[in-house]
Design an enzyme around this catalytic site. Structure first.
Site, PDB file in Angstrom:
ATOM      1  N   GLU A 149     -11.427   3.072   6.069  1.00 37.66           N
ATOM      2  CA  GLU A 149     -10.504   3.975   6.766  1.00 37.66           C
ATOM      3  C   GLU A 149     -11.350   5.079   7.391  1.00 37.66           C
ATOM      4  O   GLU A 149     -11.527   5.131   8.593  1.00 37.66           O
ATOM      5  CB  GLU A 149      -9.478   4.565   5.811  1.00 37.66           C
ATOM      6  CG  GLU A 149      -8.519   5.532   6.501  1.00 37.66           C
ATOM      7  CD  GLU A 149      -7.652   6.332   5.527  1.00 37.66           C
ATOM      8  OE1 GLU A 149      -6.648   6.884   5.991  1.00 37.66           O
ATOM      9  OE2 GLU A 149      -7.993   6.417   4.331  1.00 37.66           O
ATOM     10  N   HIS A 170       1.447   4.770  -2.437  1.00 39.88           N
ATOM     11  CA  HIS A 170       1.116   5.651  -3.556  1.00 39.88           C
ATOM     12  C   HIS A 170       2.394   6.339  -4.000  1.00 39.88           C
ATOM     13  O   HIS A 170       2.986   7.097  -3.230  1.00 39.88           O
ATOM     14  CB  HIS A 170       0.079   6.690  -3.125  1.00 39.88           C
ATOM     15  CG  HIS A 170      -1.203   6.098  -2.642  1.00 39.88           C
ATOM     16  ND1 HIS A 170      -2.264   5.851  -3.483  1.00 39.88           N
ATOM     17  CD2 HIS A 170      -1.593   5.680  -1.414  1.00 39.88           C
ATOM     18  CE1 HIS A 170      -3.266   5.307  -2.791  1.00 39.88           C
ATOM     19  NE2 HIS A 170      -2.876   5.198  -1.530  1.00 39.88           N
ATOM     20  N   HIS A 195       0.868  -1.182   0.000  1.00 38.12           N
ATOM     21  CA  HIS A 195       0.000   0.000   0.000  1.00 38.12           C
ATOM     22  C   HIS A 195       0.897   1.221   0.000  1.00 38.12           C
ATOM     23  O   HIS A 195       1.256   1.772   1.044  1.00 38.12           O
ATOM     24  CB  HIS A 195      -0.900  -0.023   1.244  1.00 38.12           C
ATOM     25  CG  HIS A 195      -1.939   1.048   1.278  1.00 38.12           C
ATOM     26  ND1 HIS A 195      -3.126   0.905   1.973  1.00 38.12           N
ATOM     27  CD2 HIS A 195      -1.997   2.288   0.714  1.00 38.12           C
ATOM     28  CE1 HIS A 195      -3.849   2.010   1.838  1.00 38.12           C
ATOM     29  NE2 HIS A 195      -3.173   2.862   1.088  1.00 38.12           N
ATOM     30  N   ASP A 199       1.802   4.042   2.833  1.00 38.04           N
ATOM     31  CA  ASP A 199       0.768   4.855   2.205  1.00 38.04           C
ATOM     32  C   ASP A 199       1.372   6.028   1.420  1.00 38.04           C
ATOM     33  O   ASP A 199       1.665   5.889   0.234  1.00 38.04           O
ATOM     34  CB  ASP A 199      -0.218   5.339   3.264  1.00 38.04           C
ATOM     35  CG  ASP A 199      -1.572   5.739   2.701  1.00 38.04           C
ATOM     36  OD1 ASP A 199      -1.749   5.697   1.477  1.00 38.04           O
ATOM     37  OD2 ASP A 199      -2.471   6.075   3.490  1.00 38.04           O
ATOM     38  N   ASP A 200       1.523   7.179   2.054  1.00 35.16           N
ATOM     39  CA  ASP A 200       2.100   8.380   1.434  1.00 35.16           C
ATOM     40  C   ASP A 200       3.207   8.890   2.348  1.00 35.16           C
ATOM     41  O   ASP A 200       3.048   9.906   3.044  1.00 35.16           O
ATOM     42  CB  ASP A 200       1.016   9.452   1.248  1.00 35.16           C
ATOM     43  CG  ASP A 200      -0.106   8.989   0.348  1.00 35.16           C
ATOM     44  OD1 ASP A 200       0.078   8.992  -0.878  1.00 35.16           O
ATOM     45  OD2 ASP A 200      -1.168   8.606   0.886  1.00 35.16           O
TER      46      ASP A 200
END
Length: 329
Positions: free
Chosen positions: A192, A11, A9, A270-271
């Site tokens: 989420e 990005h 996961h 994630d980010d």
């Protein structure tokens, strides 16, 4: 040496560190509304998912040419190697680029240039997952999937991301059905900020094979039982959940309860440029905050490989590497 792991996961646009953002802005003649990298980093105080997305999309303006996307992915691979990542399944958001006039082909070619032979150069195998922006129309998503058909050799799957509340998974049922017909894996952000019902919908309507985030599944005991029985992986992102106010602090994160419930949970970043840490930092800090045992940490690493879309031979090889790492006193 960090424990071997897969990251499922991530990005790629969310790995745009302030320093690289300014370097690309200079290269492309773009003026950013911040004095310098430190001023930009100071803006990473988000009230919720939407406040993050507003800045996230604004900074994408610096990504224009193939080389920009190549540089972005190369920077991530270098960080991931240091974090013990052996396999990465990387999300990208083509609609956020095509709407700015950047062709789909430019994005894919630039990312692919970095990911080709990544296992030989960085010790990391990779796969690209095209994500649809759920706050855009289903027609826009289908047009994006149509554009992807000439590049299926560079993709392993499709996903669903961006603002969750008010955009249920069922909105994209036809798009995901077409993706399945094209032989692509399917994942979706759900649970989420959105309710547990969105997790069910992602599974039942979209045919999602993995749920990205999924932390609100813990509010529904029947859903937890289903996730456990069906061995549906959950790609959890602790720093993201705290920074976007889905969880008050790491000590309240449900990850330990997810493991104790027998769920196939994994830890991801994630980010990471926006949320304060890459995958190893997420793992270490969360393990400390929740007092995870060595066995639970090993389970998270094992889950990450087992939840991947790798072929069985490659998956077995990585699991053997993990076993060898764990066997060293």
């Amino acid at each position: 040496m960090p424990i071997p792991k897969a990251e499922l996961h991530l990005h790629i646009e969310g790995t745009l560190e302030p320093e690289l953002a300014f370097a690309l802005a200079r290269r492309n003649g773009i003026d950013l509304p911040f004095a310098d990298a430190e001023a930009l980093r100071a803006a990473y105080a988000f009230a919720d998912l939407q406040s993050f997305l507003d800045l996230y999309y604004e900074l994408m303006a610096v990504l224009r040419a193939e080389q920009d996307f190549t540089d972005l992915a190369e920077a991530y691979l270098r960080r991931a190697r240091a974090d013990g990542v052996r396999h990465a399944e990387i999300f990208f958001d083509p609609q956020a680029h095509t709407v700015r006039g950047v062709p789909f082909e430019t994005v894919v070619a630039g990312l692919s240039a970095a990911l080709t032979d990544s296992r030989e150069r960085y010790g990391i195998s990779t796969g690209l997952i095209l994500c649809f922006l759920r706050d855009q129309s289903a027609d826009s998503a289908m047009e994006t999937l149509d554009a992807a058909e000439d590049h299926l050799d560079k993709l392993i799957g499709v996903g669903l991301d961006s603002a969750e509340v008010g955009h249920p998974p069922a909105k994209f049922a036809q798009v995901f059905r077409r993706a399945a017909e094209l032989g692509l894996h399917r994942v979706a952000h759900a649970g989420e900020e959105g309710p547990p019902a969105y997790v069910r919908e992602a599974l039942d309507v979209l045919g999602a094979e993995r749920i990205d985030h999924g932390i609100r599944s813990m509010e529904d005991s029947e859903l937890v039982a289903r996730l456990r029985t069906e061995r549906i992986p959950l790609t959890v992102c602790p720093f993201s959940n705290v920074r976007l106010r889905a969880v008050d602090h790491l000590g309240m994160h449900p990850l330990r309860r997810m493991l104790e419930a027998g769920l196939v949970a994994t830890v991801n970043s994630d980010d990471p440029a926006y949320f304060g840490g890459y995958v190893q930092e997420n793992l270490e800090a969360t393990a400390a905050a929740l007092a995870l045992t060595d066995d639970q940490i090993s389970t998270l690493a094992r889950n990450s490989f087992e939840a991947s879309f790798l072929d069985e031979a490659t998956k077995s090889a990585y699991l053997a590497e993990l076993d060898a790492y764990l066997a060293v006193p």
